[in-house]
Motif scaffolding. Structure first.
Motif, PDB file in Angstrom:
ATOM      1  N   GLY A  39       7.813  26.032 -14.433  1.00 39.86           N
ATOM      2  CA  GLY A  39       7.074  27.250 -14.116  1.00 39.86           C
ATOM      3  C   GLY A  39       7.169  28.274 -15.234  1.00 39.86           C
TER       4      GLY A  39
ATOM      5  N   GLU B 295       8.236  30.802  -7.593  1.00 35.61           N
ATOM      6  CA  GLU B 295       8.528  29.468  -8.124  1.00 35.61           C
ATOM      7  C   GLU B 295       8.013  28.375  -7.190  1.00 35.61           C
ATOM      8  OE1 GLU B 295      12.677  29.820  -8.885  1.00 35.61           O
ATOM      9  OE2 GLU B 295      12.229  31.004 -10.668  1.00 35.61           O
TER      10      GLU B 295
ATOM     11  N   THR C 100       4.333  28.257  -7.610  1.00 34.72           N
ATOM     12  CA  THR C 100       3.959  27.578  -8.846  1.00 34.72           C
ATOM     13  C   THR C 100       4.053  26.069  -8.656  1.00 34.72           C
ATOM     14  OG1 THR C 100       5.145  29.366  -9.888  1.00 34.72           O
ATOM     15  CG2 THR C 100       4.311  27.667 -11.329  1.00 34.72           C
TER      16      THR C 100
ATOM     17  N   LEU D 132       0.722  24.128  -9.337  1.00 35.51           N
ATOM     18  CA  LEU D 132       0.562  23.473 -10.641  1.00 35.51           C
ATOM     19  C   LEU D 132      -0.238  22.179 -10.542  1.00 35.51           C
ATOM     20  CD1 LEU D 132       3.751  23.828 -12.880  1.00 35.51           C
ATOM     21  CD2 LEU D 132       1.444  24.672 -13.285  1.00 35.51           C
TER      22      LEU D 132
ATOM     23  N   ALA E 257      -0.078  30.816 -12.941  1.00 39.18           N
ATOM     24  CA  ALA E 257       0.783  30.191 -13.955  1.00 39.18           C
ATOM     25  C   ALA E 257       1.282  31.246 -14.943  1.00 39.18           C
ATOM     26  CB  ALA E 257       0.017  29.085 -14.693  1.00 39.18           C
TER      27      ALA E 257
ATOM     28  N   GLY F 209       4.006  33.346 -13.327  1.00 37.94           N
ATOM     29  CA  GLY F 209       5.297  32.647 -13.298  1.00 37.94           C
ATOM     30  C   GLY F 209       6.007  32.731 -14.639  1.00 37.94           C
TER      31      GLY F 209
END
Ligand code: TRP
Length: 457
Positions: free
Chosen positions: A26, A175, A178, A182, A321, A324
């Motif tokens: 992350g 987190e 993310t 992702l 993103a 993070g």
């Protein structure tokens, strides 16, 4: 988190291996992959730069990341305190101090670019690209960044968002977010890739990315590739040291580092495969610089059915993103001020964010009213970027390698990185040791001295 509790009481650590991977990935995945990697590749002539970048990632970035994990887990402290704990008698902690400075330098311009991404969520949602031809996307971007107000507004929105996340103590939440999102960003990039690769003239873009022309390599190009490798992997300044301090004693740190490096590099390549075919298909310039992402991505989405919805989603995920990654950057001064100087976390966050916001104005105005104001021949934006990625991070990398290789030394490294021999990775660690003791520090030094013209090779 209680207001005045010192931060170290909360040094909880990651619960699982997946947690370690998600958090470190992350931090690594961010604007570096989708914005900076393509933009620098385009400015430095394409595939030869990509090749150099890959060499730097695997032979320098990866070893530095493992080294930061070792320092962090051994010391269980922020990037300044960690060096003091492990070597109280000499000023190695200055490495961590350079790291804190780098965090600020990076944030001065990173928050600006993140603001562009945030604003593009709304631009794409409100149909700013609806009635234009794909080749005209540059107009939208240029009119946006050449006014001082909107970019400043978005930069401050970004700073408020990340401050709130850090003060509310929900960094674990982001987190987790993310980690879930992702994979969706991966999928969206693949969709972009498929469309971009089927555009007429796409082959030129692929060749640009993968067919190296070695005559394009100069000292400055090598330094850019090295700087990007550090920036991309979030290494050279203590970010990964801080994360290393949360890694449990049974985790396999070298393996985690390898996974982060592979996954991160994969995302960058996916972004390159979306952007360069589009550049050639619509007649953009590969060396358009910092605007490359914001010109090409709207164009490729315009060229597909349902593109507007995908485009909104793309910028939402990119914003997450980037957020993070920024949290891991802001966490560096916040952890330092609260652990080392007993500041409350809210105070440390607000002060750091304010400094980033105020000096960051200089970076943001570099595309409008300060575009002609140059320091050492660069706008403030480029100056902050150059000094952080191409000078501070590589310097930090040299000291981190030397510290692990020579101060902690062979025995401690073998012990720590193999979990006291339980991992059976001794052969790998022997190679790693040679790299951090000799290869990486010497190579970084040569690249730095050569590119800065201090010593010509
Ligand atoms: N690696 C992130 C990106 O590519 C940026 C980043 C986060 C970073 N933390 C860092 C860069 C620490 C250098 C050091 O977007």
């Amino acid at each position: 988190m209680g207001k005045h509790e010192p931060y170290h009481l909360h040094r909880e650590g990651f619960a699982t291996s997946l947690g370690v991977l998600a958090a470190t990935l992350g931090s690594a995945v961010g604007l570096g992959n989708i914005w900076k990697f393509p933009y620098l590749t385009g400015q430095n002539g394409g595939a030869a730069f990509v090749l150099l970048y890959l060499v730097c990632v695997f032979f320098i970035g990866l070893p530095v990341m493992i080294s930061e994990f070792i320092i962090g887990r051994r010391a269980k402290a922020n990037c300044v305190t960690a060096f003091q704990k492990l070597e109280p008698n000499r000023p190695w902690y200055l490495t961590g101090v350079i790291g804190v400075i780098s965090a600020f330098l990076i944030m001065f311009f990173y928050t600006d670019v993140a603001g562009w991404v945030y604003s593009y969520i709304f631009k794409s949602a409100s149909g700013a690209f609806a009635s234009i031809h794909p080749s005209e996307t540059a107009k939208v971007f240029n009119s946006f960044i050449s006014s001082p107000y909107a970019p400043l507004f978005w930069q401050w929105v970004v700073l408020v968002v990340i401050s709130v996340i850090i003060i509310a103590g929900v960094t674990k939440g982001i987190e987790r977010m993310t980690k879930t999102l992702l994979p969706i960003l991966f999928v969206l990039l693949v969709i972009c890739d498929i469309r971009a690769l089927t555009l007429p003239g796409a082959a030129k873009g692929v060749a640009y990315l993968f067919k190296p022309d070695l005559t394009k390599i100069t000292g400055a190009v090598v330094l850019s590739a090295l700087g990007l490798a550090f920036f991309k992997l979030s290494v050279g300044m203590g970010c990964m040291t801080t994360y290393g301090s949360y890694i449990g004693n049974n985790e396999n740190m070298p393996r985690n580092a390898i996974r982060v490096v592979l996954a991160d590099t994969f995302v960058s390549i996916l972004a390159g495969l979306a952007i360069f075919p589009t550049v050639f298909a619509f007649g953009f310039k590969p060396d358009a610089g910092a605007s490359l992402l914001f010109i090409t991505i709207p164009a490729v989405f315009k060229a597909m059915p349902g593109g507007q919805i995908f485009m909104v989603l793309f910028f939402v995920l990119s914003a997450i993103a980037a957020t993070g990654a920024m949290i891991s950057l802001l966490e560096v001064p916040v952890a330092y001020l609260s652990e080392q100087h007993n500041w409350s976390r809210p105070a440390a966050t607000v002060l750091s964010a304010l400094v980033m916001g105020v000096i960051g104005i200089l970076a943001t105005l570099s595309t409008s009213v300060l575009s002609k104001t140059l320091v050492l021949g660069k706008t403030f934006f480029d100056l902050f970027d150059f000094v952080s990625s191409n000078i501070c991070l590589p310097l930090g990398g040299i000291f981190i390698c030397l510290f692990v290789g020579w101060v902690l030394g062979r025995r401690v490294v073998l012990d720590e990185a193999s979990n006291h021999g339980r991992l059976n990775n001794e052969a790998f660690l022997h190679i790693y040791l040679v790299v951090v003791r000799y290869v990486a520090p010497v190579a970084i030094l040569i690249v730095l001295l050569n590119a800065l013209g201090i010593f010509k090779f």
